[in-house]
Design a protein around this motif. Structure first.
Motif, PDB file in Angstrom:
ATOM      1  N   ALA A 187       0.832  -1.206   0.000  1.00  7.41           N
ATOM      2  CA  ALA A 187       0.000   0.000   0.000  1.00  7.41           C
ATOM      3  C   ALA A 187       0.861   1.247   0.000  1.00  7.41           C
ATOM      4  N   SER A 188       0.250   2.356  -0.414  1.00  7.52           N
ATOM      5  CA  SER A 188       1.000   3.602  -0.570  1.00  7.52           C
ATOM      6  C   SER A 188       1.381   4.238   0.764  1.00  7.52           C
ATOM      7  N   ASP A 189       0.895   3.705   1.887  1.00  3.33           N
ATOM      8  CA  ASP A 189       1.384   4.183   3.182  1.00  3.33           C
ATOM      9  C   ASP A 189       2.599   3.398   3.650  1.00  3.33           C
ATOM     10  N   GLY A 190       3.130   2.517   2.786  1.00  6.36           N
ATOM     11  CA  GLY A 190       4.357   1.775   3.099  1.00  6.36           C
ATOM     12  C   GLY A 190       4.141   0.341   3.527  1.00  6.36           C
ATOM     13  N   VAL A 191       2.905  -0.093   3.688  1.00  2.09           N
ATOM     14  CA  VAL A 191       2.642  -1.474   4.098  1.00  2.09           C
ATOM     15  C   VAL A 191       3.150  -2.442   3.030  1.00  2.09           C
ATOM     16  N   PHE A 192       3.865  -3.472   3.485  1.00  2.08           N
ATOM     17  CA  PHE A 192       4.360  -4.524   2.593  1.00  2.08           C
ATOM     18  C   PHE A 192       4.440  -5.792   3.434  1.00  2.08           C
ATOM     19  N   ALA A 193       3.423  -6.651   3.320  1.00  3.38           N
ATOM     20  CA  ALA A 193       3.298  -7.777   4.245  1.00  3.38           C
ATOM     21  C   ALA A 193       2.773  -9.013   3.527  1.00  3.38           C
ATOM     22  N   ARG A 194       3.274 -10.174   3.966  1.00  4.66           N
ATOM     23  CA  ARG A 194       2.910 -11.466   3.364  1.00  4.66           C
ATOM     24  C   ARG A 194       2.475 -12.438   4.448  1.00  4.66           C
ATOM     25  N   ASP A 195       1.535 -13.315   4.085  1.00  2.00           N
ATOM     26  CA  ASP A 195       1.133 -14.358   5.018  1.00  2.00           C
ATOM     27  C   ASP A 195       0.658 -15.577   4.250  1.00  2.00           C
ATOM     28  N   ILE A 196       0.653 -16.718   4.946  1.00  2.00           N
ATOM     29  CA  ILE A 196       0.041 -17.951   4.468  1.00  2.00           C
ATOM     30  C   ILE A 196      -1.005 -18.353   5.489  1.00  2.00           C
ATOM     31  N   ARG A 197      -2.190 -18.692   5.013  1.00  2.00           N
ATOM     32  CA  ARG A 197      -3.264 -19.168   5.891  1.00  2.00           C
ATOM     33  C   ARG A 197      -3.626 -20.596   5.490  1.00  2.00           C
ATOM     34  N   LEU A 198      -3.944 -21.415   6.464  1.00  2.00           N
ATOM     35  CA  LEU A 198      -4.403 -22.776   6.229  1.00  2.00           C
ATOM     36  C   LEU A 198      -5.655 -22.995   7.064  1.00  2.00           C
ATOM     37  N   THR A 199      -6.790 -23.145   6.399  1.00  2.00           N
ATOM     38  CA  THR A 199      -8.069 -23.326   7.083  1.00  2.00           C
ATOM     39  C   THR A 199      -8.665 -24.660   6.664  1.00  2.00           C
ATOM     40  N   GLN A 200      -9.091 -25.455   7.643  1.00  2.00           N
ATOM     41  CA  GLN A 200      -9.663 -26.766   7.351  1.00  2.00           C
ATOM     42  C   GLN A 200     -10.912 -26.986   8.192  1.00  2.00           C
ATOM     43  N   SER A 201     -11.834 -27.767   7.656  1.00  2.00           N
ATOM     44  CA  SER A 201     -13.057 -28.078   8.387  1.00  2.00           C
ATOM     45  C   SER A 201     -13.549 -29.457   7.977  1.00  2.00           C
ATOM     46  N   VAL A 202     -14.147 -30.169   8.937  1.00  2.00           N
ATOM     47  CA  VAL A 202     -14.696 -31.490   8.678  1.00  2.00           C
ATOM     48  C   VAL A 202     -15.944 -31.665   9.525  1.00  2.00           C
ATOM     49  N   GLY A 203     -16.885 -32.450   9.034  1.00  2.00           N
ATOM     50  CA  GLY A 203     -18.097 -32.602   9.834  1.00  2.00           C
ATOM     51  C   GLY A 203     -19.058 -33.629   9.277  1.00  2.00           C
ATOM     52  N   TYR A 204     -20.129 -33.823  10.027  1.00  2.00           N
ATOM     53  CA  TYR A 204     -21.176 -34.786   9.720  1.00  2.00           C
ATOM     54  C   TYR A 204     -22.491 -34.074   9.395  1.00  2.00           C
ATOM     55  N   SER A 205     -23.309 -34.746   8.584  1.00  2.00           N
ATOM     56  CA  SER A 205     -24.699 -34.362   8.372  1.00  2.00           C
ATOM     57  C   SER A 205     -25.521 -35.641   8.406  1.00  2.00           C
ATOM     58  N   LEU A 206     -26.444 -35.740   9.359  1.00  2.00           N
ATOM     59  CA  LEU A 206     -27.199 -36.969   9.578  1.00  2.00           C
ATOM     60  C   LEU A 206     -28.697 -36.687   9.509  1.00  2.00           C
ATOM     61  N   LEU A 207     -29.400 -37.482   8.721  1.00  2.00           N
ATOM     62  CA  LEU A 207     -30.863 -37.416   8.662  1.00  2.00           C
ATOM     63  C   LEU A 207     -31.425 -38.771   9.061  1.00  2.00           C
ATOM     64  N   CYS A 208     -32.263 -38.783  10.094  1.00  2.00           N
ATOM     65  CA  CYS A 208     -32.912 -40.003  10.551  1.00  2.00           C
ATOM     66  C   CYS A 208     -34.425 -39.883  10.342  1.00  2.00           C
ATOM     67  N   ALA A 209     -35.071 -40.995  10.070  1.00  2.00           N
ATOM     68  CA  ALA A 209     -36.509 -40.968   9.822  1.00  2.00           C
ATOM     69  C   ALA A 209     -37.138 -42.276  10.280  1.00  2.00           C
ATOM     70  N   GLU A 210     -38.332 -42.145  10.852  1.00  2.00           N
ATOM     71  CA  GLU A 210     -39.147 -43.309  11.188  1.00  2.00           C
ATOM     72  C   GLU A 210     -40.599 -42.881  11.070  1.00  2.00           C
ATOM     73  N   GLY A 211     -41.313 -43.526  10.160  1.00  2.00           N
ATOM     74  CA  GLY A 211     -42.676 -43.099   9.899  1.00  2.00           C
ATOM     75  C   GLY A 211     -42.691 -41.663   9.402  1.00  2.00           C
ATOM     76  N   SER A 212     -43.507 -40.844  10.029  1.00  2.00           N
ATOM     77  CA  SER A 212     -43.593 -39.438   9.625  1.00  2.00           C
ATOM     78  C   SER A 212     -42.633 -38.537  10.405  1.00  2.00           C
ATOM     79  N   ASP A 213     -41.866 -39.097  11.320  1.00  2.39           N
ATOM     80  CA  ASP A 213     -40.939 -38.308  12.134  1.00  2.39           C
ATOM     81  C   ASP A 213     -39.590 -38.179  11.436  1.00  2.39           C
ATOM     82  N   ARG A 214     -39.021 -37.001  11.549  1.00  2.00           N
ATOM     83  CA  ARG A 214     -37.720 -36.713  10.954  1.00  2.00           C
ATOM     84  C   ARG A 214     -36.839 -35.992  11.969  1.00  2.00           C
ATOM     85  N   ALA A 215     -35.539 -36.207  11.863  1.00  2.00           N
ATOM     86  CA  ALA A 215     -34.573 -35.463  12.678  1.00  2.00           C
ATOM     87  C   ALA A 215     -33.310 -35.259  11.855  1.00  2.00           C
TER      88      ALA A 215
END
Length: 489
Positions: A187-215
Motif C-alpha cells: 500500500a502507498s502508506d508503506g505497508v508490505f506484508a505477506r502471510d500464508i493461511r491454512l483453514t480446514q473443516s470437517v463434519g457430519y450431516s445426519l438425517l434419521c426418519a421413522e414413519g412421519s418423524d424426521r430429525a
C-alpha cells in the motif's frame, strides 16, 4: 533508473520479473512503481492485494466418495481512495502490464487520469517485507496436509462409524475441505506484508426418519494452522454426539409458541450474538446508518453481566489470522464491557468514513472482493455463574442445545431455528422438543442476557457479508436470556 527519476512515459518499457509461484521481495519494485503511479495520478491512497489459493473439498455419502473438488486460483485486486470515495478492480493477470491496467481502470472510475508523459513517478518506500509465513514456519504446511487418498479413507471410516452409532438412518454424509491461501499486501502508506493461511473443516450431516418423524443434525469442527487437523479428527466422539442428538429429536414433541426464558448452550450458541449484534458493530453498518448502536459508544446497550470480545489470536481458532487483508497485525478488540459499548470493528474504509480506529478487521473472501470490516473470533466472555445457577433460575423455559440456521435483518431483527431443544421445568431438563424458532431484535435481547456461566466454548462458522464469505469463530459460555419469543406449534 531509480524510481525517483522514473518518468511516466517510461512505464510501458518496464519489464519486472517478480517470482510467479511465491510472493517475496521481488514484488517490491513493480508494486512500489505502481503505487507511485496511482499517487501521481491524484489518488489519496492505493493498495494492492495479491492472492494464490490451493483448495480441495471431499464428500462421502453413505459408503462412497461422491465428490472431490479441487480449485487453484491466483489474482490481484487494487483499491484506490479519493477523499471518502473508493473504487476496487480485480484481475487474474498478475503481470506488470495486467496490474497497471487494473490500476488505470480504478483511477478512471474515480475520474483520475494517468500523469502526463513527462511527469515524475514518486517513490513509494515500502517497509521491509513483514513475512508472517516465513517467521512462523508456514512454508511447509501445504505439503504436510492429508493426501487425497487419506482424505477419502478418513471420511469413509467416519461415515461407517456414523452408521453404527445412529438408528433409523436415512442419509449420512461426511465432508472435508482444506483452503490454503498465500497473500501479499502492498500500500502507498508503506505497508508490505505477506502471510500464508491454512483453514480446514470437517463434519457430519445426519438425517434419521421413522414413519412421519424426521430429525436432521449437523456437526462441524474447524481449525487453522494445523496440517494434521484431519488426521487428528475425533470422528468417533462426534459420531456419538450427532447420533444421540438425532435419537433425542426423532420423536420429540413440538414446542408450544410463546414467550419463555431460555438457556442457550455454549460454543455454536454464540451464532445469535454474532449475527444479531456483531454485524451491527461493524463500521460497514455504521457507514450506512443501519445499526441501532451507531451513536451509542460509551453507552449501555446490554445487560451489565455481559462482556464480549472480537479477536484473531486464539490458537487454531477458525477466525484467527496473523494479519488482516489490509496488512494490519491482528489484535483483541473489546466490544462490550459490563453492558457498555466500547468499540466498533473497523477497516481502512470504515476509519476514513466514520472516524473509528482500525482494529485489524479488514477481511475479504478473495482477491475479487474489496476488504471490509468483518468479525474474526467473536464471543461472549465467561461470567460469574455456574450452569447450575442458570438452570435453577428457570421455573419453566427452554434449553437450546444446538442452534440451526436463521436470518437477520439489516437492523438486527432475527429468527433462528433450534435443532435440539429441551423443556426446563423447575430448574431441570425434562423432555426433548423440536420445531423451536427464536425470534427477536438485537437491541432488546442484548439487555435480557442476564447470566453467563464459566464454560466458554468456541465453534467454527462461515459468515457472509459485503466482502464475501469468510471463516469466523462464534462462541459463548452457557447463557440465560430472561425472555424471548419462541415460535413453534
Amino acid at each position: 533508473m531509480s524510481p525517483t527519476a522514473l518518468l511516466s512515459r517510461e512505464l510501458p518499457t518496464l519489464d519486472y520479473s517478480a517470482t510467479r509461484d511465491r510472493f517475496d521481495d521481488t514484488w517490491r519494485s513493480p508494486l512500489s512503481t505502481l503505487l507511485g503511479l496511482g499517487r501521481a495520478a491524484g489518488a489519496d491512497f492505493v493498495e494492492f492485494f495479491l492472492e494464490r489459493v490451493n483448495y480441495i473439498s471431499c464428500l462421502a455419502e453413505e459408503d462412497a466418495i461422491t465428490s472431490i473438488s479441487p480449485r487453484l486460483v491466483a489474482g490481484a485486486g487494487v483499491r484506490v481512495f479519493l477523499g471518502k470515495g473508493d473504487c476496487y478492480v480485480s484481475t487474474n493477470d498478475m503481470s506488470f502490464k495486467g496490474l497497471k491496467s487494473a490500476l488505470e481502470k480504478a483511477l478512471s472510475i474515480l475520474g483520475l487520469n494517468l500523469p502526463n508523459p513527462q511527469a515524475f513517478i514518486p517513490e513509494i518506500n515500502l517497509e521491509l517485507l513483514r513475512d508472517y509465513a516465513a517467521a512462523n514456519g508456514k512454508e511447509a504446511w501445504l505439503s504436510n496436509c492429508s493426501s487425497m487418498q487419506e482424505m477419502g479413507d478418513i471420511l469413509l471410516t467416519a461415515n461407517a462409524q456414523l452408521n453404527k452409532d445412529a438408528a433409523h438412518v436415512q442419509s449420512r454424509r461426511a465432508t472435508y475441505f482444506r483452503d490454503w491461501q498465500e497473500v501479499l499486501v502492498a500500500a502507498s502508506d508503506g505497508v508490505f506484508a505477506r502471510d500464508i493461511r491454512l483453514t480446514q473443516s470437517v463434519g457430519y450431516s445426519l438425517l434419521c426418519a421413522e414413519g412421519s418423524d424426521r430429525a436432521s443434525i449437523n456437526k462441524r469442527v474447524g481449525a487453522t494452522n494445523n496440517p494434521n487437523f484431519l488426521r487428528s479428527w475425533q470422528y468417533a466422539e462426534d459420531s456419538a454426539e450427532v447420533s444421540e442428538s438425532a435419537g433425542q429429536m426423532l420423536h420429540a414433541d413440538y414446542v408450544e409458541s410463546g414467550n419463555y426464558p431460555i438457556i442457550m448452550a455454549n460454543e455454536f450458541g454464540g451464532v445469535i450474538f454474532h449475527e444479531a449484534c456483531g454485524h451491527l458493530l461493524e463500521t460497514t453498518q455504521i457507514e450506512r446508518q443501519t445499526s441501532p448502536f451507531s451513536d451509542m459508544k460509551g453507552q449501555k446497550i446490554a445487560h451489565e453481566n455481559l462482556t464480549a470480545w472480537d479477536e484473531g489470536l486464539s490458537p487454531n481458532a477458525f477466525g484467527s489470522i496473523d494479519m488482516d487483508d489490509e496488512g494490519m497485525p491482528v489484535q483483541r478488540t473489546l466490544l462490550i464491557e459490563n453492558g457498555i459499548l466500547k468499540n466498533f470493528l473497523s477497516d481502512r474504509a470504515g476509519c476514513i468514513r466514520t472516524g473509528h480506529p482500525r482494529t485489524g478487521s479488514g477481511r475479504r473472501q478473495s482477491y475479487t472482493h474489496a476488504a471490509a470490516s468483518r468479525m474474526r473470533n467473536t464471543y461472549i466472555a465467561p461470567g460469574n455463574f455456574t450452569n447450575e445457577d442458570l438452570f435453577n433460575s428457570v421455573e419453566k423455559g427452554i434449553y437450546c442445545k444446538k442452534m440451526g440456521g436463521g436470518s437477520v435483518g439489516p437492523t438486527g431483527e432475527f429468527n433462528f431455528g433450534v435443532d435440539e431443544a429441551y423443556l426446563i421445568e423447575n430448574g431441570k431438563i425434562t423432555k426433548p422438543l423440536k420445531g423451536a424458532t427464536l425470534i427477536g431484535e438485537a437491541k432488546e435481547i442484548m439487555k435480557r442476557i442476564s447470566m453467563s456461566s464459566q464454560d466458554l466454548g468456541l465453534a467454527a462458522g462461515f459468515c457472509g457479508s459485503i466482502s464475501g464469505s469468510i471463516y469466523v469463530t462464534v462462541g459463548q459460555p452457557h447463557i440465560k436470556v430472561d425472555e424471548i419469543t419462541v415460535g413453534g406449534r
